[in-house]
Each structure stands twice: as structure tokens, then as C-alpha cells.
Scaffold this motif. Sequence first.
Motif, PDB file in Angstrom:
ATOM      1  N   LEU A 162       0.217  29.800-117.452  1.00  0.00           N
ATOM      2  CA  LEU A 162       0.965  30.154-116.661  1.00  0.00           C
ATOM      3  C   LEU A 162       2.179  31.125-116.959  1.00  0.00           C
ATOM      4  O   LEU A 162       2.403  32.467-116.586  1.00  0.00           O
ATOM      5  CB  LEU A 162       1.835  29.044-115.805  1.00  0.00           C
ATOM      6  CG  LEU A 162       2.946  29.324-114.723  1.00  0.00           C
ATOM      7  CD1 LEU A 162       2.727  30.445-113.589  1.00  0.00           C
ATOM      8  CD2 LEU A 162       3.570  28.227-114.027  1.00  0.00           C
ATOM      9  N   TRP A 186      -1.142  31.646-108.937  1.00  0.00           N
ATOM     10  CA  TRP A 186      -0.735  30.356-109.676  1.00  0.00           C
ATOM     11  C   TRP A 186       0.011  29.523-108.741  1.00  0.00           C
ATOM     12  O   TRP A 186      -0.275  28.391-108.997  1.00  0.00           O
ATOM     13  CB  TRP A 186       0.378  30.831-110.834  1.00  0.00           C
ATOM     14  CG  TRP A 186      -0.366  31.157-112.238  1.00  0.00           C
ATOM     15  CD1 TRP A 186      -0.480  32.454-112.725  1.00  0.00           C
ATOM     16  CD2 TRP A 186      -0.950  30.434-113.161  1.00  0.00           C
ATOM     17  NE1 TRP A 186      -1.093  32.237-114.010  1.00  0.00           N
ATOM     18  CE2 TRP A 186      -1.320  30.829-114.120  1.00  0.00           C
ATOM     19  CE3 TRP A 186      -0.900  28.837-113.044  1.00  0.00           C
ATOM     20  CZ2 TRP A 186      -2.012  30.346-115.264  1.00  0.00           C
ATOM     21  CZ3 TRP A 186      -1.618  28.139-114.021  1.00  0.00           C
ATOM     22  CH2 TRP A 186      -2.298  28.708-114.885  1.00  0.00           C
ATOM     23  N   ARG A 230      -2.681  27.486-107.598  1.00  0.00           N
ATOM     24  CA  ARG A 230      -3.625  26.687-108.823  1.00  0.00           C
ATOM     25  C   ARG A 230      -2.637  25.432-109.114  1.00  0.00           C
ATOM     26  O   ARG A 230      -3.363  24.373-109.249  1.00  0.00           O
ATOM     27  CB  ARG A 230      -3.804  27.670-109.893  1.00  0.00           C
ATOM     28  CG  ARG A 230      -4.497  26.850-110.870  1.00  0.00           C
ATOM     29  CD  ARG A 230      -4.915  27.890-112.044  1.00  0.00           C
ATOM     30  NE  ARG A 230      -5.608  27.180-113.182  1.00  0.00           N
ATOM     31  CZ  ARG A 230      -5.930  27.480-114.227  1.00  0.00           C
ATOM     32  NH1 ARG A 230      -5.638  28.808-114.631  1.00  0.00           N
ATOM     33  NH2 ARG A 230      -6.373  26.818-115.216  1.00  0.00           N
ATOM     34  N   LEU A 231      -1.575  25.739-109.238  1.00  0.00           N
ATOM     35  CA  LEU A 231      -0.666  24.445-109.509  1.00  0.00           C
ATOM     36  C   LEU A 231      -0.708  23.322-108.341  1.00  0.00           C
ATOM     37  O   LEU A 231      -0.815  22.262-108.818  1.00  0.00           O
ATOM     38  CB  LEU A 231       0.917  24.896-109.785  1.00  0.00           C
ATOM     39  CG  LEU A 231       1.075  25.604-110.921  1.00  0.00           C
ATOM     40  CD1 LEU A 231       2.710  25.899-111.366  1.00  0.00           C
ATOM     41  CD2 LEU A 231       0.505  25.111-112.243  1.00  0.00           C
ATOM     42  N   CYS A 260      -0.455  37.756-109.352  1.00  0.00           N
ATOM     43  CA  CYS A 260      -0.265  36.664-110.168  1.00  0.00           C
ATOM     44  C   CYS A 260       0.472  35.386-109.793  1.00  0.00           C
ATOM     45  O   CYS A 260      -0.103  34.233-109.849  1.00  0.00           O
ATOM     46  CB  CYS A 260       0.346  37.250-111.439  1.00  0.00           C
ATOM     47  SG  CYS A 260       0.682  36.059-112.873  1.00  0.00           S
ATOM     48  N   ASP A 301       0.899  34.311-118.567  1.00  0.00           N
ATOM     49  CA  ASP A 301       0.614  35.529-117.298  1.00  0.00           C
ATOM     50  C   ASP A 301       1.867  36.084-116.649  1.00  0.00           C
ATOM     51  O   ASP A 301       1.834  37.178-116.454  1.00  0.00           O
ATOM     52  CB  ASP A 301      -0.304  34.657-116.236  1.00  0.00           C
ATOM     53  CG  ASP A 301      -1.726  34.192-116.831  1.00  0.00           C
ATOM     54  OD1 ASP A 301      -2.109  34.600-117.913  1.00  0.00           O
ATOM     55  OD2 ASP A 301      -2.494  33.777-116.072  1.00  0.00           O
ATOM     56  N   LEU A 333       7.875  29.557-109.095  1.00  0.00           N
ATOM     57  CA  LEU A 333       6.756  30.396-108.441  1.00  0.00           C
ATOM     58  C   LEU A 333       7.273  30.618-107.212  1.00  0.00           C
ATOM     59  O   LEU A 333       7.288  31.638-106.594  1.00  0.00           O
ATOM     60  CB  LEU A 333       5.536  29.879-108.575  1.00  0.00           C
ATOM     61  CG  LEU A 333       4.851  29.799-109.925  1.00  0.00           C
ATOM     62  CD1 LEU A 333       3.570  28.970-109.927  1.00  0.00           C
ATOM     63  CD2 LEU A 333       4.398  30.924-110.491  1.00  0.00           C
TER      64      LEU A 333
END
Length: 144
Positions: free
Chosen positions: A121, A98, A101-102, A94, A124, A69
Motif C-alpha cells: 500500500l 486500496w 482492498r483494506l 489508487c 503504491d 486513506l
Amino acid sequence: LFEEAGGSERGSRGYSPAGGTPPPAGELSVTVAAAASEDADEPYAVEGTFAGRAHPRCRRRFSSFETLLQHLAASGSILVCSTAVRLTPAAQACIEGWSSRLGYEHAAAGAAGHAPLLQQLVDDLLQFQELRDSDLLHAFVFDD
């Protein structure tokens, strides 16, 4: 690709060098599951399929997904068949969502508990054509 993006993950395997083979044409699907063995270092099995043709599974760490990411978000553009392509605002949102969130979820569950989250993930990310075709995502999924 990983090194070209400025990364160096300790113990990481599976990232193609710059100028690697472009991703083959066809639909990409990716499955993430807890690895069968109790390998705490690389507890996730990632398997990719193109147009119905499965490729060998590779093993990844939770931090590998975080690093993926970071590199997808690094410049606002990604390489697709070694050509720079700008990320759409939706793809950028997106990736950023993420990433946050991770960071939060990392400590929340064991490896088996994270596998469905990591599958979500990947699902998405695959919604966006430029991410689905990116050299970096293909290297992450297919190179061990």
C-alpha cells in the motif's frame, strides 16, 4: 493535520497539528513491518527515510492505514507544505482501490500477515509525487 481533516482515531498518536513543519526536501522511503513486540494495539512499525537519513520508527494500527486513506481521499486535494494540491485521477484511483482492498483484507490475516500488504500500500502511494510530498503522509510516517 489529522484533526484538521476531521478525524479522531481513538488511541491514535502521530498526527501533526495543522500548520506543522513542511516535509523536508529529498526522496522519501517508508518501511512497514510487524512490530517486534506483541503489542496488539499498535502492531506495525513504520519507519521513514529521507535521502538516506532514517527517522525513528513509529507504531501504527491497521485502522490507522484505513484512516490515512480516508483522509487522503476526502476532498480530492491534499496539503503539500500547507498548500492545497489536487490529486491526479491516477492517485485518486489508487487510494480508492486500496480503501476497498483494506476493508476486505482486514479480517483475512493476523498482524504479521498484514505487514507485506501494508508495505505494498505505502509503495503504491509513494509512486505519486503529490502523495509522496503530502503533509498528511509525512505526519503519518514521522510523528509518533
